[in-house]
Design an enzyme around this catalytic site. Structure first.
Site, PDB file in Angstrom:
ATOM      1  CB  SER A   1      -0.823  -0.055   1.338  1.00 51.49           C
ATOM      2  OG  SER A   1      -0.123  -0.077   2.380  1.00 51.49           O
TER       3      SER A   1
ATOM      4  CG  ASP B   1      -3.554   6.036   6.125  1.00 49.56           C
ATOM      5  OD1 ASP B   1      -2.302   5.787   6.639  1.00 49.56           O
ATOM      6  OD2 ASP B   1      -4.287   5.269   5.180  1.00 49.56           O
TER       7      ASP B   1
ATOM      8  CG  HIS C   1      -0.549   4.404   4.219  1.00 52.38           C
ATOM      9  ND1 HIS C   1      -1.659   3.690   4.752  1.00 52.38           N
ATOM     10  CD2 HIS C   1      -0.053   3.077   3.831  1.00 52.38           C
ATOM     11  CE1 HIS C   1      -1.930   2.440   4.361  1.00 52.38           C
ATOM     12  NE2 HIS C   1      -0.931   1.892   3.721  1.00 52.38           N
TER      13      HIS C   1
END
Length: 367
Positions: A38, A328, A331
């Site tokens: 991600s 977040d 990240h």
């Protein structure tokens, strides 16, 4: 006549210089391929039935379109900043229907949120593109480009490309430490698990080499115990999780060592180690020095440190993303991603081994 001849020569020189200026960037443009999780996925998971996705607001709130793209960021990701340095548009997600024709020649992003080195990492996310599948897609990509420009040009494009691979963190946070007494933690003590991960990663990188990769940036894990999610879940006093920090301290040096062994095996510097743990630790431990107000609290989230659950339209959202190190619970923010890429580009041996990206670009432009 002499004057007009001089003028003609100057005009010609001017034209040559103008043409050189116009055509040099195209000559030096190189394809860019991205593999991993991600931290570098720019939208593949949008096309999959999975909970690991970033296709709803407020993701993308600072992206040029102000819309979510599938990047796990408020704006640009690490690959976006690298594409800027290459002077090219971002590589499209491999699953994007827009990745056709000439756009294939820019490269492709095969990354998928939730995946790890191991196939059993991220099983809770169901349908994600595991590493073996990302490499299969890379092979498929090459067949598609061969149909477009022929086998010889395809090989040149792949051999001349820059490749970024970012994987490994999920093998800890979404596998070994996902639940107490996980299957992998019962199977391995942490030092043995790290050695196992490194041996499996080595196989993936050798496969990448067999598929034509000749310049590969390999990032380590960040300071995993210091992300807001882990502080919220594991830390009673707001300090980094000691156990996850221990995992990172074992894993990253062994990764760098393994990359050096592969380079010795191939007789040239194929694999470049990017010490993203140290790059990130700089602003995690001293956020104010980098213009951040906090590195403990996520900009978007809920619960302690905004570290619980996912970033959703119902989450708390900070007004100024530039002063948060984390976007977040897991990240980095766009600005933090930019700082990381600056170190990849110009960092000394503390951050980049055996050379930084600026050196790679300078070397490769001469060959």
């Amino acid at each position: 006549m002499a004057g007009s001849a001089t003028m003609t020569i100057s005009t010609l020189i001017g034209l040559v210089v103008a043409m050189a200026t116009t055509f040099v960037p195209q000559a030096e443009a190189r394809a860019f391929f991205v593999f991993g999780d991600s931290l570098v996925d720019n939208g593949n998971n949008n096309y999959l039935v999975t909970s690991a996705r970033a296709d709803a607001p407020p993701y993308g709130i600072d992206y040029p379109t102000r819309l979510p793209t599938g990047r796990f960021s408020n704006g640009l990701s690490i690959p976006d900043f690298i594409s800027q340095q290459l002077g090219s548009e971002p590589s499209l997600p491999y699953l994007s229907p827009e990745l056709t024709g000439e756009r294939l020649l820019v490269g492709a992003n095969f990354a998928s949120a939730g995946i790890g080195i191991l196939n059993d990492t991220g099983i809770q996310f169901l349908n994600i593109i595991r590493m073996y599948k990302q490499l299969e897609y890379f092979e498929q990509y090459q067949s598609r480009v061969t149909a477009l420009v022929g086998a010889e040009q395809t090989q040149q494009l792949v051999n001349g490309a820059l490749i970024l691979i970012t994987v490994g963190g999920n093998d800890f946070v979404n596998n070994y430490y996902l639940v107490p007494f996980s299957a992998r933690s019962r199977q391995f003590r942490l030092p043995d698990y790290v050695r196992y991960l490194i041996s499996e990663y080595r196989k993936l990188l050798m496969r990448l080499y067999d598929l034509g990769a000749r310049r590969v940036l390999v990032t380590g894990t960040g300071p995993m115990g210091c992300v807001p999610a882990e502080i919220a879940m594991r830390s009673p006093d707001g300090q980094c999780s000691a156990e996850l920090q221990r995992a990172a301290s074992l894993y990253n040096p062994q990764l760098t060592e393994m990359l050096g062994q592969l380079n010795d095996q191939y007789g040239t510097d194929i694999f470049i180690a990017a010490n993203t743990r140290q790059m990130t630790a700089n602003f995690v431990y001293n956020p104010q020095a980098y213009g951040f107000v906090t590195s403990k609290i996520a900009c978007c989230g809920q619960g302690p440190y905004n570290g619980i659950g996912l970033c959703t339209p119902a989450s708390n959202l900070c007004p100024d993303r530039d002063v948060y190190a984390f976007w977040d619970p897991f990240h980095p923010s766009e600005r933090a991603n930019g700082i990381i890429v600056q170190q990849i580009l110009t960092g000394d041996a503390t951050y980049m081994h055996p050379m930084n990206l600026s050196t790679i670009l300078a070397l490769d432009s001469r060959t």
